[in-house]
Every structure is written in structure tokens, then in C-alpha cells.
Design a protein around this motif. Structure first.
Motif, PDB file in Angstrom:
ATOM      1  N   SER A  65       0.833  -1.200   0.000  1.00 32.87           N
ATOM      2  CA  SER A  65       0.000   0.000   0.000  1.00 32.87           C
ATOM      3  C   SER A  65       0.867   1.249   0.000  1.00 32.87           C
ATOM      4  O   SER A  65       0.521   2.249  -0.629  1.00 32.87           O
ATOM      5  CB  SER A  65      -0.937  -0.006   1.204  1.00 32.87           C
ATOM      6  N   LEU A  66       2.020   1.192   0.669  1.00 32.63           N
ATOM      7  CA  LEU A  66       2.922   2.347   0.639  1.00 32.63           C
ATOM      8  C   LEU A  66       3.414   2.589  -0.782  1.00 32.63           C
ATOM      9  O   LEU A  66       3.373   3.709  -1.298  1.00 32.63           O
ATOM     10  CB  LEU A  66       4.115   2.105   1.548  1.00 32.63           C
ATOM     11  N   LEU A  67       3.870   1.500  -1.430  1.00 31.24           N
ATOM     12  CA  LEU A  67       4.361   1.617  -2.806  1.00 31.24           C
ATOM     13  C   LEU A  67       3.278   2.187  -3.715  1.00 31.24           C
ATOM     14  O   LEU A  67       3.474   3.167  -4.438  1.00 31.24           O
ATOM     15  CB  LEU A  67       4.790   0.241  -3.336  1.00 31.24           C
ATOM     16  N   VAL A  68       2.102   1.543  -3.664  1.00 30.03           N
ATOM     17  CA  VAL A  68       1.007   1.944  -4.542  1.00 30.03           C
ATOM     18  C   VAL A  68       0.559   3.368  -4.203  1.00 30.03           C
ATOM     19  O   VAL A  68       0.374   4.204  -5.089  1.00 30.03           O
ATOM     20  CB  VAL A  68      -0.181   0.962  -4.395  1.00 30.03           C
ATOM     21  N   GLY A  69       0.424   3.648  -2.911  1.00 29.77           N
ATOM     22  CA  GLY A  69      -0.058   4.956  -2.477  1.00 29.77           C
ATOM     23  C   GLY A  69       0.871   6.078  -2.911  1.00 29.77           C
ATOM     24  O   GLY A  69       0.425   7.126  -3.392  1.00 29.77           O
ATOM     25  N   ILE A  70       2.185   5.866  -2.771  1.00 32.91           N
ATOM     26  CA  ILE A  70       3.140   6.915  -3.143  1.00 32.91           C
ATOM     27  C   ILE A  70       3.091   7.190  -4.645  1.00 32.91           C
ATOM     28  O   ILE A  70       3.036   8.334  -5.086  1.00 32.91           O
ATOM     29  CB  ILE A  70       4.567   6.531  -2.682  1.00 32.91           C
ATOM     30  N   VAL A  71       3.057   6.121  -5.434  1.00 34.91           N
ATOM     31  CA  VAL A  71       3.001   6.324  -6.887  1.00 34.91           C
ATOM     32  C   VAL A  71       1.718   7.065  -7.278  1.00 34.91           C
ATOM     33  O   VAL A  71       1.746   8.037  -8.040  1.00 34.91           O
ATOM     34  CB  VAL A  71       3.070   4.965  -7.633  1.00 34.91           C
ATOM     35  N   LEU A  72       0.591   6.628  -6.739  1.00 33.63           N
ATOM     36  CA  LEU A  72      -0.679   7.268  -7.097  1.00 33.63           C
ATOM     37  C   LEU A  72      -0.700   8.728  -6.663  1.00 33.63           C
ATOM     38  O   LEU A  72      -1.129   9.609  -7.419  1.00 33.63           O
ATOM     39  CB  LEU A  72      -1.854   6.521  -6.455  1.00 33.63           C
ATOM     40  N   SER A  73      -0.225   8.989  -5.450  1.00 29.54           N
ATOM     41  CA  SER A  73      -0.243  10.360  -4.953  1.00 29.54           C
ATOM     42  C   SER A  73       0.636  11.254  -5.815  1.00 29.54           C
ATOM     43  O   SER A  73       0.256  12.375  -6.157  1.00 29.54           O
ATOM     44  CB  SER A  73       0.253  10.409  -3.508  1.00 29.54           C
ATOM     45  N   ALA A  74       1.810  10.763  -6.166  1.00 30.02           N
ATOM     46  CA  ALA A  74       2.726  11.560  -6.978  1.00 30.02           C
ATOM     47  C   ALA A  74       2.094  11.879  -8.335  1.00 30.02           C
ATOM     48  O   ALA A  74       2.078  13.036  -8.782  1.00 30.02           O
ATOM     49  CB  ALA A  74       4.037  10.804  -7.160  1.00 30.02           C
ATOM     50  N   LEU A  75       1.553  10.845  -8.986  1.00 30.91           N
ATOM     51  CA  LEU A  75       0.919  11.069 -10.292  1.00 30.91           C
ATOM     52  C   LEU A  75      -0.236  12.050 -10.170  1.00 30.91           C
ATOM     53  O   LEU A  75      -0.429  12.930 -11.009  1.00 30.91           O
ATOM     54  CB  LEU A  75       0.386   9.746 -10.851  1.00 30.91           C
ATOM     55  N   ASN A  76      -0.989  11.901  -9.089  1.00 36.66           N
ATOM     56  CA  ASN A  76      -2.157  12.751  -8.909  1.00 36.66           C
ATOM     57  C   ASN A  76      -1.740  14.198  -8.657  1.00 36.66           C
ATOM     58  O   ASN A  76      -2.379  15.132  -9.142  1.00 36.66           O
ATOM     59  CB  ASN A  76      -2.979  12.227  -7.734  1.00 36.66           C
ATOM     60  N   PHE A  77      -0.634  14.349  -7.939  1.00 38.44           N
ATOM     61  CA  PHE A  77      -0.143  15.703  -7.675  1.00 38.44           C
ATOM     62  C   PHE A  77       0.225  16.381  -8.997  1.00 38.44           C
ATOM     63  O   PHE A  77      -0.151  17.521  -9.255  1.00 38.44           O
ATOM     64  CB  PHE A  77       1.055  15.663  -6.732  1.00 38.44           C
TER      65      PHE A  77
END
Lengths: 444, 444
Positions: free
Chosen positions: A356-368
Motif C-alpha cells: 500500500s505504501l508503494l502503490v499509495g506513493i506512486v498514485l499520490s505523486a501522479l495525482n499531484f
């Protein structure tokens, strides 16, 4: 082939049609029957050789079975029953209304009738309800030659003789021996010297899901069913197990999509039943959404001062829901296939946390990048959205991973509990995190 | 039992432990092995009778297989290979790194080596990759007596002799005959007089999903695999098919939960791979949520004048999503089990329309009672929410029912397309209906 037969039937050439039909596999004949006019079907059914007719009978739909039984004579019914495998007879009778059952039972001798009644009384989904009585039994003192002679003598009516069951004089199960082993052994060897005694067996009241799991684990082709005194009363064969595996999987699919499981085929179920199966969970979930509504109304002020926050609610909720159901699906499936056990709870927790950390960080970065650089959303709002997203994904995956294990622990079906509940939980927590973060970061 | 054995091993009494172990089923021994220290396991493995050792070997994990092969001598490897069924050998080699494959191949004779290389080259998930070469073949001119003698002579190494295959001098498949039928026939009858000629067979390159469907349809125990010249090259047995059914179901579960399907067990997959399998769809779905965000921002004015409307967005979206995935799940499953076909599209449409009306009306009515009477929400807002809810449910169910059929029509996997997409579509349409309805009814 089908066209030729349909053509012959069209022209009333039933005898010619029969010649073509009996070359076909009974399963294919049954499929063909489903497409024929009932009148024609009946004529054809009656002129088929009885072993083919009974084979076809066991594969056609319940409606056709009923129509045929209603239309043919007692003598013809008796002929079919004689040829039908016992478990197919039970399967068919279980689906028939009582007048048909009576008509059928009238055409059996007393001992068969008693046996049928006994089988119809086994609980649904139990070993008793799916077993057959047509198996080959041997005695351990027989020589191989005697055993094979015995099978030759009695085997004609048996559904399966691939595995033979060795019983004592009280019918207690003592061992199994495969026909393969019998054939490959010397004539004068004794059955007891080649039989396997560590037999995997089940009780008449054991659940079909347990039986399917044993078949898978031990790669079995058939399994003996015993009563409470360990007397052999029947066997379960693998063709029935395959149907059960499909059935259990369908149930899991239905439960995870928030429906009451149903055994009926979709197209054969009427709209009221379908609606009923779907309503319970929809109502529960709709009412549980009251909480999310309450949360939003509590944070009214936040939303009113920064209206754009509303625009990201669907994205946050959906991503959370998707992330959570990914995890719960993997864990539910792992539990069902017995690849994951209760004791693995911390392994799952740790793995889901990492993922979830891996997935969450990637998604958050892309979303930003998407909302700050492309959509030109205010920096602090962008940060609020992305931090919430990270939180949401981590939380959704941990809840998604833990909920099925918890369900299993408290002996609730994981598919039933975790599938539908996950969205509600994740929604509520996402909104709370989102608004709290907004209050704090945006200083509302 | 397990405790006794572990105790004996603890005390170094290997010979005593062996006596207990060989009473167990090979599957259970394999499970026991997974719990032992590698050192102990190796000692035990080496003293097991070779037919038991090879049976256990085919059930232990790839890691243990690798450890054992790396630790034992060439002579011991050869002993195991001699006993191992050919398809188990292939399954095992497919999972091994090349140095292990080389070590194993070194211990086979040239013809086996060529055969192994040929099998390792069949495409993954094809009939060729799952078939075995250990079957009994007969000639149609044989008498039953000759046939049984032939089986006795050659059958010892065969994985299955329940079904025997009749081939001509060019190995072309001519028919099948079950061992059961051989046993039950008179000695002087010819094979060709009792063999079935309408054989269900597949080609080496056919997909495993197709093969599983045929096994289910015709209740088979094994199926011949032929090459392009219809020469018999192998058979597929039902124990492998059960694994494939589970595997295909797991894939569908994963696809419907928006993941890339994976064959690895959850606990054995590392966090990076798990994250990668989940990210693709999460990113696609997150970005597609841009649309819902855009819709909300377009209707900014509506939300700002009636803030309470926001409070019902999660409920509407979730209920729509749930209603839609109920329908898509049933249709995807029906398509997979071949209970629903492309031609049924209008039946499905009509059924989902009826069901959705029933479900939608009940949900809307309940919701109206809840928000208007209990939560004291303004009448027109309540009406807006409930009319939208009805629309959403009808629409979600129709989209949910049609999308999988459309996917199948354009030859996309229904589980892959319909599962994840449904939420996005339903979300967007729900919001548009909601805001338009609000504008109209509330006169904003």
C-alpha cells in the motif's frame, strides 16, 4: 450434422434422423433436444435405444425432464429408471414437483423406493445428497482373479469401477484398490495384499465444500462415503465435484458482489427472485451510507469555504474502494484455496502495508502532477488531496487484507463479510481524513 | 501422528520415523516436509522408497524441489526421474532455473531429453504444456484378451489406464475404450467392436480454458491430445483440469477486482510485484475520475447554493456502483460458465430492466422515508435524491448487464473490461443526472 438432423425431422423422417442422432454424444443430443419442438422431441426420445435415452435424459433441462415424464407411459418410465445412474435419478427427482416424484416412485420396486426416499432426505449440499450407490465392492480375502470375476459379474450397472472398495461382512470400509492395480497384479495375489488402507473418506453429513477440498488435495477420482458406524453407503465421483467447484466459485462471486447466492441459472430466474437476491445488501449498504452523509454534513463549513474540495471526493472514494477490494479479493481467494491461513495474519498485514505504501506513493505523486501542474489547482488543496490519497490507499489495503481474515476467525464467510463492507468502511474513513487534513492544512 | 514423527526425528531415530512416514499419503508427507528443517528433510527423503520419494517430490514446493535436486547425487536424481510421471517432471522443470534443468537433463537418456525439450517448448497454457505421455494405446484388431494382456504388460508406468486409446499404424487416433468396458466384455470380442469413435480430442496448441470447458461439458476423466496430422501425442487428465479451473477462476476474480492476474501464490509474491499488478488499473481508474471531478466543477453553482446536495453524493455513487457490479458479476459468470450466450443480449437487457425497476423503486422509497421523514431533509431535495437514485440503479444495472456482453462481442475478456469500468461510467452518469435534476427541480 445438426442441420441434417433438423432437416430430416422437418420432413418427418424420424427413423433416418434416429440413425444420425445415435452417432452423437449424449451431451450433444441433449443440447439438440433443447432446441426441438416438444412434440418432435418426444417422438425421437421414444425411439432412441434405452441406454442412450437415459443418458440424454440426465443431461436435459428440468423442464424437459418434467415434460417427458408427464408424457410417457409407466412402462417407458421404468425403462429409463433402470438405465439411469442412481445419483442422476436423485438429482432429477430433487428438482421435480411432488406429483412427478410420485409418478416416478410408483414405477420402482420397494427397495429402490426406500433408497430413493432415504437419499432425498439427506441434507442439501451434504455428501449423502451427492453420492451414488453404484460402486464395485470387494472382500479382502478374494484373489485378484476372483475380484475381477466379481467385477465382471456385477459391474455392468456401476457408474464407476475405476476404484473398488474393500468392505468386511458388516459393510465396514477396510480399504480401496484401483482397477488399474487389480489388472496389473498377478491372478493369485489376495486383494488385502494390494489394497490401500489409509483411505480418505467422508461422512454422509459432511459438507460438499469439504469434500471438494479433499478431492483437490489428494487428486482423487472418487471418494467413499460412510455412515456413523463407518459402513460404506456410497461414493462421490469427480464429475460431480467439478460441478460443485463451479458452484462454490459462483457463490463467492455473488457474495463478493453483494448478492445472496443462488443456484439457479440467471436466464432461468425470474425478475422478482433476482431483485430479492440483490435488494438485501443494497439496502444495508445504502443505509450505511448515512454515515458518509453525516460526515459530509458535519464538515459543511469546510466544503462551503473551499468548494473545489468536493470535486475530489469521487476520485478519493473510488480509488480507496478499488485499492481495498484488490486486497480483499486476493485474501478471500487465498483463504478459499487454502493458500493463506489464519496464522498468516501478520504476514498479510506486513505485506499489505508494504504494497500500500508503494502503490499509495506512486498514485499520490501522479495525482499531484495531474492536479497541480495540469489542472492548476491551488498548492495546499493539491497537497491535501494527495496526502489523503496516500492515507486512503494504505488504510483501504490494510482493512481489505484484515477483514477477510477477521471474518474467517469469527467463522463468518470471508466473501460475504469483506466484499460488500469494505467500501462503506473505506468511504467513511477517507472523508474524515480528507476533511481533517483540509481543516488543518488550509486553516479553515 | 505428525507429532510422533517430529519427535522421532528430533531424537535422530530416522529409521523409526521412516516406518511411520511411509504409512502416510504422499500429499501429507509433502505437507510434513514443508515444516521440517532442510537437513532433516534431506536425510528422510533419501531413505524413502523411491516410488514414495518421487510421489512426495511432485507435491512439495518449488523451493524444496530445487533444494533437493541441488543436494542429491546424479544417481539419486535418476531414480526419482524414473518414477516421476512425465507431466510432473515437466511441471517441475518449468519452474526451475536453467542450471537445475541442465543437472536434471544430464541424467536422462537422449530420447527422454528430446521429449522433455519438446514439451518445454509448447506454449504456456496450451494442451501440449499440460498433457502427459503416459497412456495405454491399443490397436483396433486386438481381441479384448490381447488388449488386457497388452495393458498388463505396458501399464505399470502409465499415469492412467482408465481410458485406453486406439491408434492405427501411423499413431492416428481411431477411438477410445474404457478399461471398464474392456473388463466387462468377452475375451474374444475385438477392440474395434466396443470402441467409441466419436472421440472428443484437442490439438496440442489449444488453450487450457477450452479443454477445461470440454471436460465439464462431456464429464470426461481424460482427453487425447493430437498434432496437426491427428496423431496421438499425449493425454490430459482430470486432476490437472481441476487445477486449471481454480486458476481460471482466480484470474477472473483478480480481473474483476482491477488487478493484473498472477499465477503466483499471494504469500510467495514480493511486495513490488504485487504493487505492480495492482497499479496499472488504479492509475487508469484514478485518471478516469478526472471526468467526475470535471462534472462536479461544472455544476459548482448548484452545489454552492444547496450545499446539502453534496452529502448524498457518496450514497448515490456507492449504490450505483454496487447495483452495477451485481449485474456485471452475474453476467460475467454466466458467460464464463456458458449459461449465457451472445444471442441472449436482449433477454439480459429486458431482465435487467425489470430487476432494476423493482430494485430501484424499493430503494428510492426507503431512501425517501429515511431522508424526508427521519432526517427532515427539504422535500424537493429529497425528491431530487430519490429520483436520481432510481435512475442510477436502472442505468447501472443496464450498463452492468450489457458491458460484459459487449466485451465478449468485441473479443475482450468480459471480466477484464466490465469489472473495473463499471464504477467510472456509473459515477459520471449519476452525477450528471443528479445535478441536472437538481437544477430543474430546485430551479437553480
Amino acid at each position: 450434422m445438426k442441420e441434417i438432423i433438423l432437416n430430416l425431422l422437418e420432413q418427418g423422417k424420424y427413423a433416418d434422423a434416429k440413425i444420425e442422432i445415435i452417432k452423437m454424444n449424449v451431451v450433444d443430443i441433449a443440447h439438440l433436444f433443447e432446441e426441438l419442438e416438444q412434440q418432435k422431441l418426444l417422438v425421437i426420445f421414444r425411439i432412441l435405444p434405452k441406454e442412450i435415452a437415459s443418458g440424454v435424459f440426465s443431461y436435459i433441462s428440468n423442464e424437459l425432464q418434467r415434460y417427458i415424464i408427464e408424457s410417457i407411459t409407466d412402462k417407458e418410465i421404468k425403462n429409463i429408471l433402470d438405465e439411469l445412474f442412481f445419483d442422476d435419478t436423485i438429482d432429477f427427482l430433487e428438482e421435480m414437483p411432488s406429483n412427478i416424484v410420485k409418478k416416478v416412485l410408483k414405477n420402482t420396486d420397494e427397495s429402490t423406493r426406500n433408497l430413493i426416499n432415504q437419499f432425498l432426505n439427506y441434507p442439501e449440499y451434504s455428501a449423502g445428497s451427492i453420492m451414488t450407490i453404484e460402486y464395485a465392492d470387494l472382500k479382502k480375502e478374494m484373489t485378484i482373479e476372483q475380484a475381477i470375476k466379481h467385477i465382471k459379474h456385477t459391474g455392468v450397472d456401476k457408474e464407476t469401477i475405476h476404484t473398488c472398495y474393500v468392505i468386511d461382512e458388516f459393510r465396514k470400509l477396510e480399504g480401496v484398490v484401483s482397477l488399474r492395480k487389480l489388472i496389473l497384479s498377478e491372478d493369485n495375489v489376495l486383494v488385502k495384499d494390494i489394497m490401500k488402507t489409509d483411505v480418505i473418506y467422508v461422512n454422509t453429513h459432511d459438507d460438499q465444500e469439504k469434500i471438494a477440498a479433499l478431492f483437490k488435495k489428494y487428486d482423487l477420482l472418487s471418494m467413499p462415503v460412510v455412515d456413523n458406524e463407518r459402513r460404506l453407503v456410497g461414493i462421490v465421483t469427480i464429475d460431480d465435484i467439478i460441478d460443485i467447484i463451479d458452484q462454490e466459485n459462483t457463490e463467492d462471486f455473488e457474495k463478493m458482489a453483494a448478492m445472496q447466492p443462488s443456484e439457479e441459472e440467471y436466464l432461468k430466474t425470474n425478475a422478482f427472485i433476482l431483485a430479492k437476491n440483490r435488494l438485501t445488501w443494497l439496502i444495508i449498504l445504502m443505509i450505511s451510507a448515512t454515515f458518509t452523509g453525516k460526515i459530509i454534513r458535519n464538515f459543511d463549513a469546510v466544503l462551503q469555504s473551499v468548494v473545489i474540495l468536493t470535486a475530489f471526493i469521487p476520485m478519493l472514494m473510488d480509488t480507496g474502494g478499488n485499492a481495498g477490494s484488490q486486497s480483499s479479493t486476493l485474501i478471500i481467494r487465498g483463504l478459499a484455496l487454502e493458500e493463506i491461513h489464519l496464522k498468516d495474519v501478520f504476514k498479510v498485514l506486513w505485506k499489505e502495508f508494504q504494497v500500500s505504501l508503494l502503490v499509495g506513493i506512486v498514485l499520490s505523486a501522479l495525482n499531484f502532477i495531474r492536479i497541480y501542474y495540469f489542472e492548476k489547482v491551488d498548492l495546499l488543496v493539491s497537497v491535501t488531496v494527495c496526502v489523503t490519497l496516500l492515507f486512503t490507499v494504505v488504510l483501504a489495503k490494510i482493512v481489505g487484507g484484515m477483514l477477510p481474515i477477521l471474518a474467517k476467525k469469527i467463522k463468518v464467510d470471508p466473501a460475504l463479510m469483506a466484499g460488500p463492507l469494505i467500501t462503506t468502511i473505506v468511504d467513511a474513513v477517507t472523508l474524515i481524513v480528507y476533511f481533517s487534513m483540509a481543516k488543518w492544512l488550509l486553516g479553515i
